[in-house]
Scaffold this active site. Sequence first.
Site, PDB file in Angstrom:
ATOM      1  N   HIS A 244     119.148  16.742  88.658  1.00  0.00           N
ATOM      2  CA  HIS A 244     120.215  15.969  88.424  1.00  0.00           C
ATOM      3  C   HIS A 244     120.608  15.727  87.181  1.00  0.00           C
ATOM      4  O   HIS A 244     121.731  16.210  86.510  1.00  0.00           O
ATOM      5  CB  HIS A 244     120.105  14.783  89.445  1.00  0.00           C
ATOM      6  CG  HIS A 244     119.622  14.992  90.682  1.00  0.00           C
ATOM      7  ND1 HIS A 244     120.436  15.500  91.762  1.00  0.00           N
ATOM      8  CD2 HIS A 244     118.579  14.693  91.314  1.00  0.00           C
ATOM      9  CE1 HIS A 244     119.798  15.463  92.783  1.00  0.00           C
ATOM     10  NE2 HIS A 244     118.722  14.989  92.726  1.00  0.00           N
TER      11      HIS A 244
HETATM   12  O1  RIB Z   1     120.458  10.727  93.316  1.00  0.00           O
HETATM   13  C1  RIB Z   1     119.938  11.305  92.064  1.00  0.00           C
HETATM   14  C2  RIB Z   1     119.604  10.209  90.937  1.00  0.00           C
HETATM   15  O2  RIB Z   1     118.852   9.001  91.364  1.00  0.00           O
HETATM   16  C3  RIB Z   1     118.908  10.842  89.915  1.00  0.00           C
HETATM   17  O3  RIB Z   1     119.478  10.390  88.715  1.00  0.00           O
HETATM   18  C4  RIB Z   1     117.607  10.514  90.029  1.00  0.00           C
HETATM   19  O4  RIB Z   1     116.868  10.436  89.056  1.00  0.00           O
HETATM   20  C5  RIB Z   1     117.737   8.963  90.591  1.00  0.00           C
HETATM   21  O5  RIB Z   1     118.022   8.148  89.619  1.00  0.00           O
END
Ligand code: RIB
Length: 314
Positions: A244
């Site tokens: 992500h």
């Molecule tokens: O949903 C994914 C996000 O939530 C990413 O930033 C992960 O590190 C958590 O913070």
Amino acid sequence: MSQPLKIIIDTDPGQDDAVAILLALASPEEIEVLGITAVAGNVPLELTQKNSRIVCELADKPDVDVFAGCASPLERKLVTAEHVHGKTGLDGPVLPDPKMPLRETHAVDFIIDTLRREPAGTVTLCPLGPLTNIATAFRKAPDIVGRIGEIVLMGGAYFQVGNITPAAEFNIYVDPQAADIVFQSGVSIVVMPLDVTHKALVTRPRVEAFRSLGNHVGTIVAEWTDFFERFDKEKYGSPGAPLHDPCVIAYLIEPALFRGRHVNVTVETGSELTMGMTVADWWGVTNRTPNATFMGDLDANGFFALLTKRLARL
Ligand code: RIB
Ligand code: CA
């Protein structure tokens, strides 16, 4: 040669945050990290601030300024994600405790002071976790809002729906009031939602490419992804962990890897059923003013080629 982009990384490490920080620190031609501000999210603040320093030392950059920020959301009770990231937030490999100091200044004050000091429009904020620090800074010092160059954040979801509730993505869900303040601020915002980060999957060949870099960082990143991929594999049956947060940093380096639309994004803060949902007006069916570039597509091979090349430098 243009000057590197000055950024503040606001983060809740989290293995994917960690890879994003490594990518930024491995790219000094394009990025100058003015500081890293930790926020409670994946794990509590005392761990996210510690993990931020662990990652800086892993990159052999112990001089980066790391600050601790808000320990809980603006209004709601903190929700964490040990079920994804493990108890430490960086489960997988065992890494030594950090030696580098945590800066005394509160992260919110660092954000305010930096935006007041740097020429207007020259600093990019890169939130990778809940938006509590950012919103708190806006509340404490409204004058900084107009001084921000851009916000490039990981958070939200539309076609991919939620990953922590049926409707909401984790970063927005943890602090929807903070997200609402940021999305309504008028600042230029680029959003990396699950719609695009779910296309940044660390498949087996990609993990092996990390592992065969032959440096310590490559091994650690492979072990992090080996650990946190199990949640998404079980839930989505996907062929690997979604990276992500590195999408935010990759966008700063190579924006052409991404495609999206400038639309209105409004955060649900009323209904518990859809709390934290990012309602993206993707088809333009309302008269709500577009306020964010919401990414939907990624050149995944290009993304991993960039990431792997840069990690090889550390
Ligand atoms: O949903 C994914 C996000 O939530 C990413 O930033 C992960 O590190 C958590 O913070
Ligand atoms: Ca994160």
